[in-house]
Structures are given as C-alpha cells and as structure tokens.
Scaffold this motif. Structure first.
Motif, PDB file in Angstrom:
ATOM      1  N   LEU A 150       0.818  -1.205   0.000  1.00 25.83           N
ATOM      2  CA  LEU A 150       0.000   0.000   0.000  1.00 25.83           C
ATOM      3  C   LEU A 150       0.858   1.265   0.000  1.00 25.83           C
ATOM      4  N   ALA A 151       1.945   1.247   0.764  1.00 29.20           N
ATOM      5  CA  ALA A 151       2.827   2.411   0.803  1.00 29.20           C
ATOM      6  C   ALA A 151       3.516   2.634  -0.536  1.00 29.20           C
ATOM      7  N   LEU A 152       3.942   1.557  -1.193  1.00 29.71           N
ATOM      8  CA  LEU A 152       4.594   1.691  -2.497  1.00 29.71           C
ATOM      9  C   LEU A 152       3.609   2.116  -3.578  1.00 29.71           C
ATOM     10  N   LEU A 153       2.371   1.621  -3.504  1.00 21.20           N
ATOM     11  CA  LEU A 153       1.361   2.042  -4.472  1.00 21.20           C
ATOM     12  C   LEU A 153       1.123   3.540  -4.363  1.00 21.20           C
ATOM     13  N   ARG A 154       0.977   4.026  -3.154  1.00 20.31           N
ATOM     14  CA  ARG A 154       0.766   5.457  -2.945  1.00 20.31           C
ATOM     15  C   ARG A 154       1.959   6.261  -3.473  1.00 20.31           C
ATOM     16  N   ALA A 155       3.169   5.803  -3.161  1.00 19.61           N
ATOM     17  CA  ALA A 155       4.369   6.507  -3.604  1.00 19.61           C
ATOM     18  C   ALA A 155       4.464   6.539  -5.125  1.00 19.61           C
ATOM     19  N   ALA A 156       4.233   5.392  -5.763  1.00 20.37           N
ATOM     20  CA  ALA A 156       4.329   5.329  -7.221  1.00 20.37           C
ATOM     21  C   ALA A 156       3.241   6.166  -7.885  1.00 20.37           C
ATOM     22  N   ALA A 157       2.036   6.161  -7.319  1.00 24.59           N
ATOM     23  CA  ALA A 157       0.941   6.937  -7.893  1.00 24.59           C
ATOM     24  C   ALA A 157       1.257   8.431  -7.845  1.00 24.59           C
ATOM     25  N   ARG A 158       1.784   8.905  -6.737  1.00 23.91           N
ATOM     26  CA  ARG A 158       2.162  10.316  -6.638  1.00 23.91           C
ATOM     27  C   ARG A 158       3.245  10.657  -7.651  1.00 23.91           C
ATOM     28  N   ALA A 159       4.181   9.743  -7.845  1.00 27.17           N
ATOM     29  CA  ALA A 159       5.276   9.991  -8.770  1.00 27.17           C
ATOM     30  C   ALA A 159       4.805  10.026 -10.220  1.00 27.17           C
ATOM     31  N   LEU A 160       3.768   9.258 -10.539  1.00 28.36           N
ATOM     32  CA  LEU A 160       3.270   9.189 -11.913  1.00 28.36           C
ATOM     33  C   LEU A 160       2.202  10.235 -12.208  1.00 28.36           C
ATOM     34  N   ALA A 161       1.705  10.905 -11.188  1.00 25.92           N
ATOM     35  CA  ALA A 161       0.639  11.888 -11.381  1.00 25.92           C
ATOM     36  C   ALA A 161       0.977  12.963 -12.412  1.00 25.92           C
ATOM     37  N   PRO A 162       2.231  13.467 -12.482  1.00 28.81           N
ATOM     38  CA  PRO A 162       2.530  14.498 -13.480  1.00 28.81           C
ATOM     39  C   PRO A 162       2.339  14.052 -14.924  1.00 28.81           C
ATOM     40  N   LEU A 163       2.258  12.734 -15.167  1.00 33.49           N
ATOM     41  CA  LEU A 163       2.043  12.240 -16.528  1.00 33.49           C
ATOM     42  C   LEU A 163       0.607  12.418 -16.980  1.00 33.49           C
ATOM     43  N   GLY A 164      -0.295  12.736 -16.058  1.00 34.89           N
ATOM     44  CA  GLY A 164      -1.689  12.986 -16.413  1.00 34.89           C
ATOM     45  C   GLY A 164      -2.354  11.786 -17.038  1.00 34.89           C
ATOM     46  N   SER A 165      -3.061  12.016 -18.137  1.00 36.49           N
ATOM     47  CA  SER A 165      -3.859  10.948 -18.757  1.00 36.49           C
ATOM     48  C   SER A 165      -3.009   9.906 -19.463  1.00 36.49           C
ATOM     49  N   SER A 166      -1.721  10.175 -19.691  1.00 35.84           N
ATOM     50  CA  SER A 166      -0.878   9.178 -20.364  1.00 35.84           C
ATOM     51  C   SER A 166      -0.432   8.063 -19.413  1.00 35.84           C
ATOM     52  N   ALA A 167      -0.765   8.197 -18.125  1.00 37.29           N
ATOM     53  CA  ALA A 167      -0.447   7.143 -17.154  1.00 37.29           C
ATOM     54  C   ALA A 167      -1.625   6.181 -17.026  1.00 37.29           C
ATOM     55  N   MET A 168      -1.314   4.896 -17.057  1.00 34.58           N
ATOM     56  CA  MET A 168      -2.301   3.837 -16.852  1.00 34.58           C
ATOM     57  C   MET A 168      -1.986   3.120 -15.550  1.00 34.58           C
ATOM     58  N   PHE A 169      -3.021   2.849 -14.756  1.00 36.03           N
ATOM     59  CA  PHE A 169      -2.865   2.040 -13.546  1.00 36.03           C
ATOM     60  C   PHE A 169      -3.609   0.723 -13.770  1.00 36.03           C
ATOM     61  N   TYR A 170      -2.844  -0.363 -13.817  1.00 35.27           N
ATOM     62  CA  TYR A 170      -3.362  -1.693 -14.150  1.00 35.27           C
ATOM     63  C   TYR A 170      -3.242  -2.533 -12.876  1.00 35.27           C
ATOM     64  N   LEU A 171      -4.299  -2.502 -12.068  1.00 33.94           N
ATOM     65  CA  LEU A 171      -4.230  -2.998 -10.693  1.00 33.94           C
ATOM     66  C   LEU A 171      -4.616  -4.476 -10.617  1.00 33.94           C
TER      67      LEU A 171
END
Length: 307
Positions: A150-171
C-alpha cells in the motif's frame, strides 16, 4: 485510515523519488507509462511475524500483462510481490528438479548450459527482456507484506501523477480485504497452548478512492474483480465503477479467468475470450486484454486533450 494501514517509510519515500525520475525520462521519450501491480499480499498475524494469511495469486496475470504492455510501447513500473512470477522469466521452469534437469555442466565445470532444444521460449523471452532493460522500459518495485504494498502504491501513484492521462494504472494484484492493525497485533508468536485461535480483522482501506481522487486524478485506472459466483460478478463490478469513479473493471471468474474476462465500463460490457484454436496456439488472454485497453487508453487521452 490509509495512513494507519500503510504509514510512509524511508523506503517508500525513496521509491517515490526513483519512480518520479524514471517517469520523467519516459515522458521525455514520449512514452505512455503503465503501473502494473502483481501478485498477492501477505498479512501478518503477529508484530514479530511467524504466521501470515495469504491468497492464491501467483502473479502470472500481472507478469504476462507487463510483457504485453512493453511490447505495445508502454514503459512499465512493475510493482510485484517478492518471489511471484516475473515478466519474461515465465519461460523458465519454476525451480527444483524441473529446472535442474534442463541444465548441463560444460568445460570441466567452468560453465553451465541449457540442454539443446529444452526451452524454445527462452531465447525470445531473453531478447525481449534485454530490449526492455536497454530501453529502460521496465522498472521493478518489490513488496512482500500488505503495508509495504500500500505504501509503495501510494508513492508510485504520486510519482506518476505528473504524466496525467498518459499514465495507466493496471491494478492486477490480489490485495487482501482484511488485516490486523499493528496496534492490535500480539507482539510475539501466538501460542497454540492458548487453545483455539480467534482473530478479529479489520477491512483494508480501499486505495482506489484516494488513487482516483487525490494521488493521480487524471490517470486511466483499471481494477480487477475476481469472483466465484457468476450471479454477482457484473453487479459488483458496476458498483465499484460507481463508487470509485475510475474507468474500467476487468471482471473474471475463478475457474475461467485464464480464458475469458468481461471488460466493464460505465456504458459497456465487452467479453474477451480465447477460442479453442487460440488456446492450442498458446495465445494468452492477457494479449486480448492489453490490446483492448490500449485502444481505450488512446481514446481516453484524446478525450482529455480535447476538453
């Protein structure tokens, strides 16, 4: 609630910086990025854990999907359970005698080779892995326990946020629904001499809500719903879409998950299935899933750029 289950750690902060730098490099190359979560989570029953609760997930779906996403031109951040299936390593036997029987000692013990013709899928897998590494198209992050995931998911999501719509989260990770908060765990090993074990567990905080609303609000988010009862599968998938307001749920049943899924969106239900001929040819359902989602992701990006 999320902070209680997964407090930020120096390790997750370091991972966030690592993903942020990697994502910036992918953006400079014009690549879309996918965060793929894979494998099951381990839930400790003691503060100094001896016993755990786990699920059956091997990580095969996540690994197969990561391979397909890289082949489709994505850079993949692969958040995976330790010792679960890894992309392209699937071409190797899982270990033990199955692997040792394929190896041969050569040159008076100075080298080891694979028996000729033993692993026909290994060479293309190795070549694909090396290409991904050379292009920096694969970044692996490893977790074991639920809190670490959960901590790594949160960290990675924050890091990828600047990519906007070009980021895909495949959970695709099979995340436990229940856990024992650290404040309620026994410090030492639970003793069997104390008699039958009774455990009260709390619900794991759902990360989809903060992911969609706070951490990466412009991203294209896909969750997975696995059930054993076909009568509730679509209803639960639709409820998840309504509750969390993400884009796609991949609905699948336990017994048919490797050959058939239903892609559920707010407007449509699209069944993807393998025919008997496709199964005989070795085609995997993840190829169809990724192809379908890539098209939907392109549309999502275009809609975002036109608004």
């Amino acid at each position: 609630m999320a902070e209680e289950a997964a407090p930020e750690t120096p390790e997750s902060a370091a991972a966030e910086g690592r993903v942020r730098a990697w994502a910036a490099a992918q953006r400079a190359r014009g690549r879309r990025v996918a965060l793929v979560t894979s494998g099951g989570t381990q839930v400790p029953l003691e503060a100094r854990p001896v016993r755990f609760l786990e699920n059956f997930s091997s990580g095969r779906r996540g690994a197969a999907s990561a391979e397909r996403l890289v082949a489709a031109g994505y850079a993949v951040c692969f958040l995976h359970r330790a010792r679960s299936v890894f992309p392209w390593a699937r071409a190797l036997p899982t270990g033990g005698p199955a692997l040792l029987d394929l190896l041969r000692v050569h040159e008076a013990g100075r080298s080891v080779r694979v028996a000729e013709g033993a692993l026909p899928a290994l060479v293309p897998a190795l070549l694909a892995y090396r290409r991904a590494q050379d292009q920096e198209a694969l970044l692996a992050l490893e977790f074991t326990g639920l809190a670490e995931y959960l901590a790594l998911l949160r960290a990675a999501a924050r890091a990828l946020a600047p990519l906007g719509s070009s980021a895909m989260f495949y959970l695709a990770a099979a995340v436990s629904d229940f856990y024992i908060p650290p404040s309620e765990m026994p410090e030492h090993k639970i003793q069997s001499t104390d008699g039958p074990l009774q455990i009260t567990m709390k619900m794991v905080p759902k990360m989809l809500s903060p992911l969609v609303k706070e951490w990466a609000p412009e991203a294209f988010v896909i969750s997975f719903k696995l059930e054993t009862n076909p009568d509730i599968l679509i209803e639960k998938s639709r409820r998840a879409l309504e509750k969390y307001r993400h884009q796609v749920v991949i609905a699948n049943l336990l017994e048919s998950r490797r050959t058939s899924v239903i892609v559920v969106t707010r407007d449509l239900e699209t069944r993807l299935s393998l025919s008997e001929d496709e199964i005989a040819q070795g085609l995997e359902i993840e190829e169809k899933i990724v192809s379908h989602l890539e098209s939907r992701h392109r549309d999502f990006i275009q809609q975002g750029s036109s608004t």
